[in-house]
Design an enzyme around this catalytic site. Structure first.
Site, mmCIF file in Angstrom:
data_model
loop_
_atom_site.group_PDB
_atom_site.id
_atom_site.type_symbol
_atom_site.label_atom_id
_atom_site.label_comp_id
_atom_site.label_asym_id
_atom_site.label_seq_id
_atom_site.Cartn_x
_atom_site.Cartn_y
_atom_site.Cartn_z
ATOM 1 N N SER A 284 0.845 -1.201 0.000
ATOM 2 C CA SER A 284 0.000 0.000 0.000
ATOM 3 C C SER A 284 0.876 1.244 0.000
ATOM 4 O O SER A 284 1.629 1.470 0.960
ATOM 5 C CB SER A 284 -0.921 0.014 1.231
ATOM 6 O OG SER A 284 -1.435 1.330 1.406
ATOM 7 N N SER B 290 -12.162 8.274 7.123
ATOM 8 C CA SER B 290 -12.787 9.600 7.146
ATOM 9 C C SER B 290 -14.246 9.559 6.733
ATOM 10 O O SER B 290 -14.841 10.590 6.449
ATOM 11 C CB SER B 290 -12.019 10.541 6.212
ATOM 12 O OG SER B 290 -10.690 10.651 6.644
ATOM 13 N N SER C 231 -13.042 4.190 2.413
ATOM 14 C CA SER C 231 -11.806 3.666 1.814
ATOM 15 C C SER C 231 -11.735 2.154 1.968
ATOM 16 O O SER C 231 -11.140 1.466 1.140
ATOM 17 C CB SER C 231 -10.584 4.317 2.459
ATOM 18 O OG SER C 231 -10.434 3.902 3.804
ATOM 19 N N ASP D 207 -21.680 0.650 1.722
ATOM 20 C CA ASP D 207 -20.380 1.064 1.183
ATOM 21 C C ASP D 207 -20.003 0.226 -0.039
ATOM 22 O O ASP D 207 -19.555 0.744 -1.060
ATOM 23 C CB ASP D 207 -19.274 0.904 2.237
ATOM 24 C CG ASP D 207 -19.514 1.764 3.458
ATOM 25 O OD1 ASP D 207 -20.509 2.504 3.473
ATOM 26 O OD2 ASP D 207 -18.702 1.676 4.400
ATOM 27 N N TYR E 264 -20.365 2.540 16.827
ATOM 28 C CA TYR E 264 -21.122 2.031 15.688
ATOM 29 C C TYR E 264 -21.904 0.777 16.093
ATOM 30 O O TYR E 264 -23.118 0.666 15.843
ATOM 31 C CB TYR E 264 -20.168 1.742 14.529
ATOM 32 C CG TYR E 264 -20.828 1.217 13.287
ATOM 33 C CD1 TYR E 264 -21.401 2.081 12.356
ATOM 34 C CD2 TYR E 264 -20.878 -0.152 13.033
ATOM 35 C CE1 TYR E 264 -22.004 1.596 11.217
ATOM 36 C CE2 TYR E 264 -21.479 -0.653 11.891
ATOM 37 C CZ TYR E 264 -22.033 0.229 10.985
ATOM 38 O OH TYR E 264 -22.630 -0.267 9.847
HETATM 39 P P1 ADP Z 1 -13.434 4.286 5.926
HETATM 40 O O1 ADP Z 1 -13.911 3.067 5.220
HETATM 41 O O2 ADP Z 1 -14.524 5.225 6.257
HETATM 42 O O3 ADP Z 1 -12.321 4.984 5.227
HETATM 43 P P2 ADP Z 1 -12.689 2.301 7.878
HETATM 44 O O4 ADP Z 1 -12.218 2.417 9.277
HETATM 45 O O5 ADP Z 1 -13.895 1.496 7.589
HETATM 46 O O6 ADP Z 1 -12.842 3.806 7.330
HETATM 47 O O7 ADP Z 1 -11.538 1.681 6.966
HETATM 48 C C1 ADP Z 1 -10.265 2.274 6.894
HETATM 49 C C2 ADP Z 1 -9.207 1.193 6.897
HETATM 50 O O8 ADP Z 1 -9.194 0.508 5.631
HETATM 51 C C3 ADP Z 1 -7.796 1.741 7.055
HETATM 52 O O9 ADP Z 1 -7.460 1.929 8.425
HETATM 53 C C4 ADP Z 1 -6.976 0.629 6.433
HETATM 54 O O10 ADP Z 1 -6.813 -0.439 7.336
HETATM 55 C C5 ADP Z 1 -7.876 0.147 5.291
HETATM 56 N N1 ADP Z 1 -7.518 0.806 4.010
HETATM 57 C C6 ADP Z 1 -8.339 1.511 3.223
HETATM 58 N N2 ADP Z 1 -7.696 1.974 2.122
HETATM 59 C C7 ADP Z 1 -6.438 1.538 2.210
HETATM 60 C C8 ADP Z 1 -5.268 1.685 1.403
HETATM 61 N N3 ADP Z 1 -5.274 2.382 0.269
HETATM 62 N N4 ADP Z 1 -4.137 1.083 1.830
HETATM 63 C C9 ADP Z 1 -4.133 0.369 2.968
HETATM 64 N N5 ADP Z 1 -5.178 0.219 3.767
HETATM 65 C C10 ADP Z 1 -6.320 0.786 3.418
HETATM 66 MG MG MG Z 2 -15.167 1.569 5.967
#
Ligand code: ADP
Ligand code: MG
Length: 400
Positions: free
Chosen positions: A82, A137, A141, A186, A235
């Site tokens: 990543s 956020s 993601s 999502d 949550y």
């Molecule tokens: P959201 O989905 O709202 O961004 P979440 O807590 O559900 O927040 O998920 C975020 C987590 O997903 C990060 O802490 C990481 O573990 C993982 N993640 C998401 N995108 C990436 C990325 N591009 N590289 C590595 N990990 C990622």
């Molecule tokens: Mg999420």
């Protein structure tokens, strides 16, 4: 102002971004990636926490997305790096274990394990992940990562999933392998996006309707820069409270509660449960109303619905943070604001504003300044476009 930008400028130019990802691939793995996949993040226009209550959500898959560039390996091992976290993981496809200390690995491992459990053949690969969705956020993601990874395995394996099934399998991976009890929103949003449209999702029968947005409006994401974690207790607590309220009212989900029914039977619920229920019932109805107002270009109604949603999030569902209140004040005071509210599940993270397109620059500058003045934090404020769902694309062509 101090700069706290999470997403560097180069990442917003597709050519430069593809070049950087390919360069990273060469450095780590030598040679070129042979396939590229992407999946979008999302902002919710309406419907905070309605998904697990089987109500309506109006969501927008956005141009901030997660890319994965990969090349097949023949030894049934997956190596994935990543760029966002500067972290690498490696695991064998024939014995996928979860990792206790490093959460992100489990999203990738979880998708691989879930696909294989369904009898879908996963192939080993080297892969680079890069995302312009801010992590943790509220723009999802995690689903963007899962859906990009699933799309990569799909392409490598030579089989095809419907977008609906892909979304359900990614949700299963997050629920069961990562251990986050997220709803389907999502992943559905990340897989079913249609260019230029928002999606109205009925979380009971999982039907979707593309919602065209009338011209003249820009969608602007306003990141409070205060991160949140969905595996945090709040949550799960909200989910449990809703399940208890539904059981007390004798329905299978709060989707079945009407405003009239709530008014007549409110006394059967604890005051806390009644407030949660009141928010969900109104929020689900607002998602349908907002779909109509956006297509019809009825800006005053858009503004009222968004304001009511934020007030409910703050006063009834208790998912607001001081940073969100400060951002809401900054957004509403800025020139061109049509409507503003939380973008996802709350607890900090991103907010969303619908803005008069001709005043986007003035809006961005005013929000940035006002938010900095009240919090001493420099926020990311950026317009987003409606984007298509998870797909493969030709990154090599873009990067040239
Ligand atoms: P959201 O989905 O709202 O961004 P979440 O807590 O559900 O927040 O998920 C975020 C987590 O997903 C990060 O802490 C990481 O573990 C993982 N993640 C998401 N995108 C990436 C990325 N591009 N590289 C590595 N990990 C990622
Ligand atoms: Mg999420």
């Amino acid at each position: 102002m101090r700069s706290t930008e999470q997403t560097p400028d180069w990442a917003m130019n597709p050519e430069t971004r593809a070049g950087r990802v390919a360069e990273c691939f060469r450095e780590r793995f030598a040679g070129e990636p042979e396939l590229w996949a992407r999946a979008p993040g999302r902002v919710d226009f309406m419907g905070s926490h309605t998904d697990y209550n089987l109500g309506y959500v109006l969501t927008l898959p956005i141009s901030r997305d997660t890319w994965i560039a990969a090349r097949r390996r023949d030894d049934r091992r997956v190596r994935v790096y990543s760029m966002n976290l500067d972290a690498e993981d490696e695991f064998p496809l024939d014995a996928i274990a979860s990792v206790a200390g490093s959460r992100w690995c489990n999203y990738v491992r979880g998708v691989a394990a879930t696909l294989q459990n369904e009898g879908l053949a996963a192939l080993g690969c080297d892969a680079i992940v890069h995302s312009t969705v801010p992590l943790e956020s509220g723009l999802s993601s995690s689903a963007a990562l899962e859906c990009a990874v699933a799309t990569m395995f799909e392409e490598l394996g030579g089989w095809k999933l419907t977008p609906e099934r892909k979304a359900l399998l990614c949700q299963k991976a997050e629920n069961e392998f990562v251990g986050v009890k997220c709803g389907i929103l999502d992943q559905y949003s990340s897989c079913l996006g249609r260019e230029g449209c928002a999606l109205l999702l009925d979380c009971r029968d999982l039907s979707t309707r593309a919602v065209w947005i009338a011209g003249g409006i820009r969608v602007v994401v306003c990141n409070t820069m205060s991160r949140r974690r969905l595996s945090g207790g709040e949550y799960a607590e909200r989910r449990a409270e809703c399940e208890q309220a539904a059981a007390a009212l004798g329905v299978s989900a709060l989707r079945d509660v009407t405003p009239g029914m709530l008014a007549a039977r409110r006394h059967e619920l604890s005051p806390g449960a009644a407030r949660r229920c009141e928010f969900i019932v109104a929020e689900s109805a607002r998602a349908e109303s907002l779909a109509g107002a956006l297509t019809g270009g009825d800006w005053p109604v858009v503004g009222q619905l968004c304001a009511a949603s934020f007030a409910g999030a703050r006063d009834l569902y208790d998912i607001c943070s001081p940073a969100m209140v400060a951002m809401m004040d900054a957004m509403l005071a800025a020139p061109g604001a049509i409507g503003a509210r939380q973008a996802g599940a709350g607890f900090g993270g991103c907010m969303v504003a619908l803005v008069d397109a001709t005043r986007t620059d003035a809006f961005r500058a005013a929000v940035r300044e006002a938010y900095y003045r009240s919090t001493q934090v420099d926020p990311e404020i950026y317009p987003v476009e409606a984007a298509p769902g998870a797909e493969v694309f030709d990154g090599a062509k873009i990067g040239k």
